[in-house]
Design a protein around this motif. Structure first.
Motif, short mmCIF file in Angstrom:
data_model
loop_
_atom_site.label_atom_id
_atom_site.label_comp_id
_atom_site.label_asym_id
_atom_site.label_seq_id
_atom_site.Cartn_x
_atom_site.Cartn_y
_atom_site.Cartn_z
N GLU A 66 43.50 -52.29 3.61
CA GLU A 66 44.50 -53.27 4.00
C GLU A 66 45.57 -52.62 4.86
O GLU A 66 46.02 -51.50 4.58
CB GLU A 66 45.18 -53.87 2.77
CG GLU A 66 44.34 -54.78 1.93
CD GLU A 66 45.16 -55.39 0.80
OE1 GLU A 66 45.57 -56.55 0.92
OE2 GLU A 66 45.40 -54.66 -0.19
N ASP B 78 52.46 -52.73 10.96
CA ASP B 78 52.19 -52.32 9.59
C ASP B 78 53.09 -51.16 9.17
O ASP B 78 53.42 -50.29 9.97
CB ASP B 78 50.72 -51.92 9.42
CG ASP B 78 50.34 -50.72 10.28
OD1 ASP B 78 50.31 -49.60 9.74
OD2 ASP B 78 50.07 -50.91 11.48
N ARG C 10 41.55 -52.02 10.45
CA ARG C 10 42.05 -53.33 10.89
C ARG C 10 40.97 -54.40 10.71
O ARG C 10 41.26 -55.52 10.26
CB ARG C 10 42.48 -53.24 12.35
CG ARG C 10 43.06 -54.52 12.90
CD ARG C 10 43.64 -54.32 14.28
NE ARG C 10 44.90 -53.60 14.23
CZ ARG C 10 45.16 -52.49 14.91
NH1 ARG C 10 44.24 -51.95 15.68
NH2 ARG C 10 46.34 -51.91 14.81
N GLN C 11 39.73 -54.05 11.03
CA GLN C 11 38.62 -54.99 10.86
C GLN C 11 38.48 -55.39 9.39
O GLN C 11 38.34 -56.58 9.07
CB GLN C 11 37.32 -54.34 11.36
CG GLN C 11 36.09 -55.22 11.24
CD GLN C 11 34.82 -54.47 11.68
OE1 GLN C 11 34.89 -53.36 12.22
NE2 GLN C 11 33.68 -55.09 11.44
N SER D 75 40.80 -55.22 7.02
CA SER D 75 41.98 -55.94 6.59
C SER D 75 41.91 -57.40 7.02
O SER D 75 42.29 -58.30 6.27
CB SER D 75 43.24 -55.27 7.16
OG SER D 75 44.42 -55.81 6.62
N GLU D 76 41.41 -57.63 8.23
CA GLU D 76 41.28 -59.00 8.73
C GLU D 76 40.20 -59.77 7.97
O GLU D 76 40.20 -61.01 7.98
CB GLU D 76 40.95 -58.97 10.23
CG GLU D 76 42.13 -58.49 11.08
CD GLU D 76 41.75 -58.25 12.52
OE1 GLU D 76 40.53 -58.29 12.84
OE2 GLU D 76 42.66 -58.02 13.35
N GLN D 77 39.30 -59.05 7.30
CA GLN D 77 38.24 -59.67 6.50
C GLN D 77 38.56 -59.58 5.01
O GLN D 77 37.67 -59.55 4.17
CB GLN D 77 36.89 -59.01 6.80
CG GLN D 77 36.43 -59.18 8.24
CD GLN D 77 35.16 -58.41 8.54
OE1 GLN D 77 34.43 -57.98 7.65
NE2 GLN D 77 34.87 -58.24 9.82
N GLU D 78 39.86 -59.54 4.70
CA GLU D 78 40.35 -59.52 3.32
C GLU D 78 39.79 -58.36 2.51
O GLU D 78 39.43 -58.49 1.34
CB GLU D 78 40.04 -60.86 2.63
CG GLU D 78 40.73 -62.04 3.31
CD GLU D 78 40.52 -63.34 2.57
OE1 GLU D 78 39.66 -63.39 1.67
OE2 GLU D 78 41.23 -64.31 2.90
#
Length: 374
Positions: free
Chosen positions: A222, A233, A361-362, A364-367
Motif C-alpha cells: 500500500e 504518499d 503502486r500497481q 496499491s491501486e488493486q487494494e
C-alpha cells in the motif's frame, strides 16, 4: 591509467540545498576529485552566488546544465564526471545530456520518476560507454557489506525472511507549506514522482536486495497518505514473496512520530540471523541457532578482509553516513579509471528501485493484490 584527481562538475546542490553539500564532502574525503564546474541552481543569481562560495571560476559556473555539458565537453580540461544532486524529475534528463557528451555520471537516488525513463537511460549508458553510479550510500557501509558477505558465504543457511524498515517523522505535519526547501520539492509529485516510496523506501528496498542477494517473484503493498491535504504518499507497507520460499516485509514512513532516520534490516536464516541498524552503523549483530549472539564491530576482530579495506579509522572511532557516501565516490573513481568495482550501485539498482515503486503502486491501486515482479 590516470593518477590525477578527477575533475568533477555538479548539477544542483546550490545555496540552501542539503544533499549537494553531502556529495561535496564525500568527493573530498579521499582526495580523488576536484570540483571545478557547476550549474548549481535554475536561478542564475543563486547559481552565481553558489559557485562563488565554492570557489568555482566564474566562467565555469553555468546558468544551465545544458550549457555546462556542452561547454565542459569542449574544453581540454573539461570535467570527467558530473554529480547530479537535483530533485528527482531532473535526474534522467541531466544524466542523458552528460552521457551524450561522454561524461561519467554519479547520481543521487532514486533513479528518476518512471520505470520507462530508467530503461531508456540504461540504453544511453550502454551506448555512451560511460560509467553510471547511483548513490545508495547505505550499501557502502562496512557492516552492511559484512552482512552481505556472511549471507553470500552461507553463514545464515537458507534464508527464511527479510525484514527492512526506514522510519522518519519529519513530515508528520505539512512542512511543505513552510519555507523548508527539502519538504517543498519532496512533497510535489511533479518534482519527486513518489513520496516516501521514492525518498526512503527505495533505500530500504536496495539495502534488503543488496544484503540478501534476492529479488522477489511477487509483491503486494500500500501507498498511504497519512497527512490530510498532502499530494503524495508519506507511508509505505509492502510484502515480498521470493522464489526460494522466503518472505519479506518492508515498512517506510516519513510520518513515524519521533523517529529520525531509523533504517533497520533483519535477515533470518535456518542456521543464524543478523540484524543491522543504521543509527549504530559500526555494529552488526549475529544470532546463531546454537551459540550466543555476538556483535561484530567495524574494523574489529573477525570481519572480512575485503570489508576491512572500506574502513577509514581504527575500531571504536565511529564512521557512518558521510563515509558511506565517500566510499561510493572512492569506488566510482576506481571504476572510472578502469578498475572493476562490482559492489557499486548502478543502473540495475536504479531500475530495480523504479520497478519496486511501479509494482507497489500497481498493487496499491488493486487494494493490495499480489503482483508479479517480472
Amino acid at each position: 591509467m590516470t593518477t590525477r584527481r578527477l575533475r568533477l562538475g555538479m548539477v544542483g546542490g546550490g545555496e540552501g540545498a542539503f544533499i549537494g553539500a553531502v556529495h561535496r564532502i564525500a568527493a573530498r574525503l579521499d582526495d580523488q576529485y576536484q570540483l571545478v564546474a557547476g550549474a548549481f541552481s535554475s536561478r542564475a543569481e543563486v547559481a552565481a552566488r553558489s559557485g562563488a562560495a565554492l570557489h568555482i571560476e566564474p566562467a565555469r559556473c553555468y546558468a544551465t546544465w545544458q550549457s555546462m555539458a556542452e561547454r565542459e565537453a569542449a574544453r581540454e580540461d573539461g570535467i570527467d564526471v558530473v554529480a547530479i544532486v537535483t530533485p528527482n524529475h531532473l535526474h534522467v534528463p541531466v544524466a542523458r545530456t552528460f552521457l551524450a557528451q561522454g561524461i561519467h555520471v554519479i547520481c543521487d537516488k532514486p533513479l528518476g520518476l518512471t520505470l520507462d525513463e530508467g530503461r531508456a537511460l540504461a540504453d544511453d549508458i550502454a551506448r555512451s560507454g560511460c560509467r553510471f553510479v547511483l548513490t545508495h550510500n547505505y550499501s557502502a557501509l562496512p557492516m552492511v557489506r559484512e552482512a552481505r558477505t556472511r549471507v553470500a558465504n552461507g553463514e545464515l543457511g537458507e534464508i527464511r525472511s527479510v525484514e527492512v524498515e526506514y522510519l522518519q517523522g519529519w513530515l508528520n505535519e505539512r512542512v511543505e507549506l513552510t519555507d523548508n526547501k527539502q519538504a517543498s520539492w519532496r512533497a510535489d509529485p511533479a518534482l519527486a514522482g513518489a513520496g516516501a516510496a521514492g525518498d526512503i523506501a527505495t533505500h530500504a528496498w536496495q539495502l534488503a536486495a543488496f544484503v540478501s542477494g534476492m529479488l522477489p517473484e511477487a509483491l503486494r503493498g500500500e501507498l498511504l497518505t497519512r497527512v490530510a491535504g498532502r499530494q503524495i504518499d508519506d507511508e509505505v507497507f509492502a510484502e515480498m514473496r521470493y522464489a526460494s520460499g522466503a518472505r519479506g516485509r518492508l515498512w517506510a514512513s516519513q510520518v513515524a512520530t519521533g523517529y529520525e532516520n531509523d533504517l533497520r534490516l533483519r535477515i533470518v536464516g535456518t542456521r543464524a540471523s543478523l540484524a543491522f541498524r543504521q543509527q549504530q552503523p559500526n555494529e552488526l549483530t549475529i544470532l546463531p541457532h546454537d551459540a550466543p549472539a555476538s556483535v561484530v564491530t567495524r574494523n574489529g576482530q573477525g570481519i572480512s578482509a575485503e570489508v576491512a579495506l572500506a574502513c577509514r579509522t581504527p575500531a571504536g572511532h565511529p564512521e557512518g553516513y558521510l563515509e558511506g557516501f565517500a566510499q561510493i565516490y572512492r569506488e566510482a573513481a576506481q571504476l572510472i579509471r578502469g578498475e572493476a568495482m562490482p559492489l557499486l550501485p548502478g543502473i540495475a539498482d536504479g531500475i530495480a528501485g523504479m520497478q519496486f515503486i511501479a509494482r507497489l503502486r500497481q498493487s496499491s491501486e488493486q487494494e493490495g493484490a499480489w503482483v508479479a515482479w517480472a
